[in-house]
Structure formats: structure tokens, C-alpha cells
Design an enzyme around this catalytic site. Structure first.
Site, mmCIF file in Angstrom:
data_model
loop_
_atom_site.group_PDB
_atom_site.id
_atom_site.type_symbol
_atom_site.label_atom_id
_atom_site.label_comp_id
_atom_site.label_asym_id
_atom_site.label_seq_id
_atom_site.Cartn_x
_atom_site.Cartn_y
_atom_site.Cartn_z
ATOM 1 N N CYS A 1 38.850 45.149 40.402
ATOM 2 C CA CYS A 1 37.910 45.623 39.390
ATOM 3 C C CYS A 1 37.155 44.469 38.729
ATOM 4 O O CYS A 1 37.582 43.331 38.768
ATOM 5 C CB CYS A 1 38.629 46.343 38.265
ATOM 6 S SG CYS A 1 39.591 47.739 38.815
ATOM 7 N N GLY B 1 34.238 45.724 42.576
ATOM 8 C CA GLY B 1 34.685 47.108 42.718
ATOM 9 C C GLY B 1 33.505 48.035 42.826
ATOM 10 O O GLY B 1 32.565 47.934 42.033
ATOM 11 N N ASN C 1 41.599 45.068 34.919
ATOM 12 C CA ASN C 1 41.558 44.447 36.238
ATOM 13 C C ASN C 1 42.935 43.870 36.515
ATOM 14 O O ASN C 1 43.405 43.019 35.763
ATOM 15 C CB ASN C 1 40.497 43.342 36.259
ATOM 16 C CG ASN C 1 40.494 42.524 37.543
ATOM 17 O OD1 ASN C 1 40.073 41.383 37.562
ATOM 18 N ND2 ASN C 1 40.957 43.102 38.639
ATOM 19 N N GLY C 2 43.575 44.338 37.591
ATOM 20 C CA GLY C 2 44.894 43.807 37.931
ATOM 21 C C GLY C 2 45.815 44.905 38.396
ATOM 22 O O GLY C 2 45.379 46.003 38.759
ATOM 23 N N TYR D 1 37.289 33.996 47.987
ATOM 24 C CA TYR D 1 36.560 35.187 48.402
ATOM 25 C C TYR D 1 36.097 36.087 47.257
ATOM 26 O O TYR D 1 34.941 36.498 47.227
ATOM 27 C CB TYR D 1 37.472 35.976 49.357
ATOM 28 C CG TYR D 1 37.034 37.378 49.677
ATOM 29 C CD1 TYR D 1 35.943 37.619 50.514
ATOM 30 C CD2 TYR D 1 37.709 38.483 49.158
ATOM 31 C CE1 TYR D 1 35.543 38.911 50.813
ATOM 32 C CE2 TYR D 1 37.315 39.781 49.464
ATOM 33 C CZ TYR D 1 36.231 39.976 50.295
ATOM 34 O OH TYR D 1 35.825 41.249 50.581
#
Ligand code: SF4
Length: 472
Positions: free
Chosen positions: A5, A32, A106-107, A245
Site C-alpha cells: 500500500c 497499490g 501499509n504493512g 523495486y
């Protein structure tokens, strides 16, 4: 391999915060693409809109104009825990309609099953299947008197990766887990403050990068200013894949701009695995900088031999079998005028399942490439990620199942070289012990409660070398 995310937050009286959030989410769209959402507050009421799709599909002018106020948080989601459904789109509100706290995450929480069972036993019910709702419920149910203490209580219960933005009626709140697995940074905008997963979002909205939120830090922004609180952080475990990335090359993490780090990965790949060739081609977009680094170090010219159709989103559903069979061809197009008859060094960011790489290589060969030497900016991925990256199970990871020569044969490359762990650390130019590298080493920074089959993990060989050069 997908990131989980992107999150964003802004506290800026007098600024059109919903539109600023909309544009910031555009800059974080790479993190995301399944759903997006924005929540705002005008000090009295929280407004929220979420839906499935890309940021540009979720919001119209009309929807943005209903998101009023001077505080906003936003989210672009790729699902990790909790499936890809409208109910799981974020931000989520503590209670629909009446809630006073909204959250975007996020996670991935690794003890979520235990915490969810505990909350259900205490009488809580859940509207989503995300671990993010567990965080929200823990904060909301804490008996502590102020928001910082409620969050501290929650942080002591959570294990795993979480970079959070939250919004109450009068405050913007940011939280980064004590290991700092996922990035989060603080910026300034027009007399206000802003938070983002990546600093590249600040550049697009005219905000100034101030600093990264520290692992274990809670930041609360309201009319009294900015306050910072710190939870104990014994061990950092910053995801090294952000450098390879996930994050954009124009973002800064741990004080390092990613573009030169990726160029260094390419240069070190050349030092570790040189080869005679005519052209270097980076697989766009994430391996472009590394490809240029390989080219500069080797003296082999760089060429755009592979073009990417950037508008095929990950949410794209191929309507029939013929289009599904096209697969990689929908995304990439080789430039045969450039690569025909040439010996290529192809630089890519990673090989996960090994399903895309053989198709890219065969596409290049069909376009006339005489040789294809693949160089990968990461060590072999042999272990799954439990911290917010949807990679695969260990049974699907090609490097967990095959030796490097077997992978080379499977993907159809003339030679294959993976960046070594020391080479990767050298390229980011930071101490090794601040990073999570569990997907290469199996050394997870915290216990994981998910579907790890420890016996099978132990049975896998310890990763040592990271290159195989074809004996031709
Ligand atoms: S396991 Fe790999 S992808 Fe997951 S957080 Fe650690 S380094 Fe990042």
C-alpha cells in the site's frame, strides 16, 4: 511481487486537502492499484470515500468536492491480509457514520490472528477482513486518556510491519513500527504538514521533505503544532526491497536517494558477473537505473530494447483466453530494430515465481536477440515475506525449489547472475544490520505467526553463492 500500500496524510488549514491527497495518491499509485480512498475532517465531522480501482477511477470532481475539511488521509491498496473487496478498501473508519478515528495502513501484522481472536472474545465485531481493522479496534478500545498513549498501548500489542496515517476530528497522526519495515516521511506544505509513504509524493504536490519518521515514532499534528513520541526501537528491519523495486527511484529512504543506489546495483552486478555483450537492456521501469549502472560500468551501450505499456494496470482483467494468453505481451514490446542480432545483458529487479522471466526472454529471442544474459539486482528469493509484500508461498518461489543452473535453464537465459548480499549492501551504502533481508536469508526479524512451515524452511539449503555463469 506486489507491495501492499501507499499512505498519505495532510494537515493544512486553507488548503484544498482532498485534491492535494488525490494528487499525492497518484504519485504513490505504484504501491497499490486495487483500491483507493480518502478521508477528511473539517473539525466537526469525518467524510470518507473509498472504492475499488485506480486513484483516477475512484474519484470524480464531485466526490472530491464532498470531502471537506483541513485534514485528510489517503490510501492506495494492494491486498496482503484481507482479500481485494470493497469492504477492505481504506481508509477505514472506527464506526461507520459515527466513527471519530480513520486509519490507513501499509504493512502486515504477523500476530493478527491471535489479536483478532482476542478482540472477538471481548465482544468486538469486524466489518473487514484486514489486519488494519485490528489496529483501529485496539486503539479505539484502549482506556488510555490521550491518543498518543492509546497508540503506545497498541504498539506494544502489535508485531509486524505498520506505517500508519490516522485522522481524528482535529488531528493528523502518523505511526511507524519500531523496526521501521515500511517507509514513512514528514513534509511541510503551505504552513501545514504532510506525511507520505515516499518522499516522491511531496515533489508532486509542492511540499518540502523534512525528514523520515523514525522507527517507533508517533507524530501528532493539530492546532498546537507537531508533537513527536517515541516507543522503544531495539532492532531496525527496513525492507531492503524498497531499494530494489518497490519505492520509486526519486524517493529518499534512510537518507539515500534510490536512483544512484539502483545504478550502483547495476555497476556491482557488472563487477560480480561481467560478460561480453553488445547492448545492456533494463527491464522497465524498476530496473532501468540498474541497467544504466551496468552499462556505465561495463562500457557496453545501454538501449531501450524493451518498451513497457504503462497503462496496463495490475487490476486489468483480461476478458478472454486469447488476451490472457498474451500475458507479458500486453505489458512489454521488444524493439527488434534495436536488438536483432545482438548479444544482450538484460537487467531485471528480481525473479519470484519464474513465470514472467521466461516469457520476457523468449520474447527477446523472437525479436532477434542472439544471446540473453540475465542479471538480477537481488539475491535469490528463497523465503516468503510476512511483512506486507505479496510474493508467493515458499513452494512457489523458484529459488526455493531449483538451483541457480536449473533456474537459468528453466528461464532460457544464456547466463544468469544474481547480485550478492554484500554487493547489495554496498550499493545502498548503509549498515547491513538495519535491514530486513529475510526473503533471501530466512532470518526473520520477529516471530511470524502465519503459515510458516518451520521444518520445511529448515530443510532448505542455506543460501550461499548468488551467481551462476553459464559455461558455454
Ligand atoms: S522479507 Fe523481503 S520483502 Fe519482506 S520485508 Fe523483509 S526484505 Fe522486504
Amino acid at each position: 511481487m506486489h507491495e501492499s500500500c501507499g499512505v498519505f496524510g495532510i494537515y493544512a488549514p486553507g488548503v484544498d486537502v482532498s485534491r492535494v491527497t488525490f494528487f499525492a495518491l497518484y504519485a504513490l499509485q505504484h504501491r497499490g492499484q486495487e483500491s483507493a480512498g480518502i478521508a477528511t475532517s473539517d473539525g466537526r465531522k469525518i467524510y470518507i470515500h473509498t472504492d475499488m480501482g485506480l486513484v483516477s477511477q475512484v474519484f470524480t470532481e464531485d466526490e472530491l468536492s464532498h470531502l471537506q475539511g483541513y485534514i485528510a488521509i489517503g490510501h492506495s491498496r494492494y491486498s496482503t491480509t484481507g482479500s481485494s473487496q470493497p469492504m477492505n478498501a481504506q481508509p477505514i473508519l472506527e464506526e461507520p457514520q459515527t466513527g471519530t478515528l480513520a486509519l490507513a495502513h501499509n504493512g502486515n501484522i504477523t500476530n493478527s490472528r491471535f489479536l483478532r481472536d482476542e478482540l472477538v472474545a471481548l465482544g468486538h465485531s469486524f466489518r473487514t477482513t484486514t489486519d488494519s481493522e485490528i489496529i483501529l479496534k485496539l486503539i479505539a478500545s484502549s482506556t488510555a486518556k490521550n491518543i498518543a498513549d492509546k497508540i503506545r498501548y497498541t504498539m506494544r500489542r502489535l508485531q509486524g510491519a505498520y506505517s500508519l496515517v490516522m485522522l481524528s476530528k482535529d488531528s493528523l497522526i502518523a505511526v511507524r513500527d519500531p523496526m521501521g519495515v515500511r517507509p514513512l516521511c514528514l513534509g511541510k506544505i503551505d504552513g501545514g504538514w504532510t506525511i507520505a509513504s515516499e518522499s516522491c509524493a511531496f515533489d508532486h504536490i509542492g511540499a518540502q521533505f523534512v525528514r523520515e519518521i523514525e522507527p517507533g515514532e508517533i507524530v501528532v499534528v493539530n492546532k498546537s503544532g507537531v508533537k513527536s513520541y517515541h516507543e522503544e526501537s531495539n532492532k531496525k528491519a527496513i525492507c531492503i526491497f524498497e531499494y530494489i523495486y518497490f519505492a520509486r527511484p526519486d524517493s529518499i529512504i534512510q537518507g539515500k536517494l534510490l536512483y544512484p543506489a539502483r545504478q550502483a546495483m547495476g555497476a556491482i552486478l557488472h563487477r560480480e558477473y561481467p560478460v561480453e555483450a553488445d547492448l545492456v537492456v533494463g527491464v522497465p521501469d524498476s530496473a532501468t537505473a540498474a541497467g544504466i549502472g551496468y552499462s556505465n560500468a561495463s562500457g557496453i551501450p545501454y538501449a531501450e530494447g524493451l518498451l513497457k505499456n504503462r497503462y496496463v494496470g495490475r487490476t486489468f482483467i483480461a476478458p478472454d483466453q486469447r488476451l490472457r494468453d498474451l500475458g507479458v505481451a500486453l505489458k512489454f514490446n521488444p524493439l527488434s530494430a534495436v536488438i536483432a542480432g545482438k548479444r544482450l545483458v538484460v537487467v531485471d529487479d528480481s525473479i519470484v515465481r519464474g513465470t514472467t522471466t521466461p516469457r520476457v526472454i523468449s520474447m527477446l529471442r523472437r525479436a532477434g536477440a542472439r544471446e540473453v544474459h540475465l542479471r538480477i539486482c537481488a539475491p535469490p528469493i528463497r523465503y516468503p515475506c510476512f511483512f506486507g509484500v505479496d510474493m508467493a508461498t515458499k513452494w512457489e518461489l523458484i529459488a526455493a525449489q531449483k538451483t541457480i543452473p536449473e533456474i537459468r535453464d528453466f528461464i532460457g537465459a544464456d547466463s544468469l547472475g544474481y547480485l550478492s548480499i554484500p554487493g547489495l549492501i554496498e550499493s545502498v551504502d548503509l549498515p547491513q544490520d538495519i535491514f530486513c533481508m529475510a526473503c533471501f536469508t530466512g532470518d526473520y526479524p520477529i516471530p511470524v505467526q502465519l503459515e510458516m512451515d518451520k521444518l520445511a524452511l529448515e530443510a532448505l539449503p542455506t543460501p550461499t553463492g548468488s551467481c551462476y555463469e553459464l559455461e558455454r
